[in-house]
Design a protein around this motif. Structure first.
Motif, short mmCIF file in Angstrom:
data_model
loop_
_atom_site.label_atom_id
_atom_site.label_comp_id
_atom_site.label_asym_id
_atom_site.label_seq_id
_atom_site.Cartn_x
_atom_site.Cartn_y
_atom_site.Cartn_z
N MET A 1 0.84 -1.17 0.00
CA MET A 1 0.00 0.00 0.00
C MET A 1 0.89 1.25 0.00
N LEU A 2 0.55 2.21 -0.82
CA LEU A 2 1.32 3.45 -0.89
C LEU A 2 1.25 4.23 0.42
N GLU A 3 2.38 4.80 0.81
CA GLU A 3 2.44 5.60 2.03
C GLU A 3 1.67 6.91 1.91
N LEU A 4 1.64 7.50 0.74
CA LEU A 4 1.07 8.83 0.54
C LEU A 4 1.74 9.83 1.48
N ARG A 5 3.03 10.03 1.27
CA ARG A 5 3.80 10.94 2.11
C ARG A 5 3.27 12.37 1.99
N PRO A 6 3.37 13.15 3.06
CA PRO A 6 2.70 14.44 3.12
C PRO A 6 3.43 15.65 2.56
N ASN A 7 4.63 15.45 1.99
CA ASN A 7 5.38 16.63 1.54
C ASN A 7 6.37 16.28 0.43
N PHE A 27 10.10 3.72 -5.23
CA PHE A 27 10.38 3.59 -3.79
C PHE A 27 9.55 4.57 -2.98
N GLU A 28 8.60 5.24 -3.63
CA GLU A 28 7.68 6.19 -3.02
C GLU A 28 8.33 7.49 -2.57
N CYS A 29 9.53 7.77 -3.05
CA CYS A 29 10.09 9.10 -2.82
C CYS A 29 9.07 10.06 -3.42
N THR A 30 8.79 11.15 -2.74
CA THR A 30 7.68 12.01 -3.12
C THR A 30 8.13 13.44 -3.37
N PHE A 31 7.65 14.01 -4.47
CA PHE A 31 8.02 15.36 -4.87
C PHE A 31 6.81 16.08 -5.44
N CYS A 32 6.81 17.40 -5.36
CA CYS A 32 5.77 18.17 -6.04
C CYS A 32 6.10 18.19 -7.53
N ARG A 33 5.12 18.43 -8.34
CA ARG A 33 5.33 18.42 -9.80
C ARG A 33 6.36 19.46 -10.22
N ASP A 34 6.35 20.63 -9.58
CA ASP A 34 7.30 21.68 -9.95
C ASP A 34 8.74 21.20 -9.76
N GLU A 63 -9.89 6.89 5.74
CA GLU A 63 -10.01 6.62 7.17
C GLU A 63 -9.48 5.22 7.50
N LYS A 64 -9.82 4.27 6.68
CA LYS A 64 -9.35 2.90 6.90
C LYS A 64 -7.86 2.75 6.59
N TYR A 65 -7.41 3.45 5.56
CA TYR A 65 -6.01 3.40 5.12
C TYR A 65 -5.46 4.82 5.08
N PRO A 66 -5.12 5.39 6.24
CA PRO A 66 -4.71 6.80 6.29
C PRO A 66 -3.35 7.05 5.63
N PRO A 67 -3.15 8.28 5.16
CA PRO A 67 -1.86 8.63 4.57
C PRO A 67 -0.79 8.70 5.66
N SER A 68 0.44 8.63 5.25
CA SER A 68 1.56 8.72 6.17
C SER A 68 1.66 10.13 6.75
N THR A 69 2.21 10.23 7.95
CA THR A 69 2.51 11.53 8.56
C THR A 69 4.02 11.76 8.60
N ARG A 70 4.78 10.78 8.11
CA ARG A 70 6.25 10.87 8.13
C ARG A 70 6.72 11.80 7.02
N ARG A 71 7.37 12.87 7.42
CA ARG A 71 7.89 13.84 6.46
C ARG A 71 9.34 13.51 6.14
N VAL A 72 9.67 13.48 4.86
CA VAL A 72 11.05 13.29 4.40
C VAL A 72 11.43 14.59 3.70
N PHE A 73 12.49 15.24 4.17
CA PHE A 73 12.88 16.53 3.60
C PHE A 73 14.39 16.63 3.56
N LYS A 74 14.91 17.02 2.42
CA LYS A 74 16.34 17.24 2.24
C LYS A 74 16.60 18.73 2.46
N ALA A 75 17.06 19.10 3.66
CA ALA A 75 17.27 20.51 3.99
C ALA A 75 18.23 21.19 3.01
#
Length: 82
Positions: A1-7, A27-34, A63-75
């Motif tokens: 199941m996808l994590e759906l990372r928040p950022n 690997f579900e690394c997540t980025f905005c389209r820009d 609700e049954k399968y909530p998105p992740s709250t884990r933020r991954v950010f490269k400062a």
């Protein structure tokens, strides 16, 4: 199941579970389209794989399968893959 990372890992922009501009690699690394298109040119800086639109989980299943709250950010930000 996808994590759906928040950022976005590059700019830390919030990406809601239903964000149409969220992009991921296999690997579900997540980025905005820009960042995905303009900075990374469609290539994940972590694995070198391509970035595609992240699927949107139907609202009735969040609700049954909530998105992740884990933020991954490269400062230090992200760099274009050579």
């Amino acid at each position: 199941m996808l994590e759906l990372r928040p950022n976005c890992e590059c700019c830390n922009r919030d990406l809601a579970p239903d964000a149409a501009d969220a992009m991921i690699c296999t690997f579900e690394c997540t980025f905005c389209r820009d960042c995905a298109e303009n900075t990374l040119r469609g290539i994940c800086p972590n694995c070198g794989g391509n970035l595609v639109a992240r699927p949107i989980r139907p609202a009735r299943l969040l609700e049954k399968y909530p998105p992740s709250t884990r933020r991954v950010f490269k400062a230090e930000g992200c760099r274009q893959v050579a």
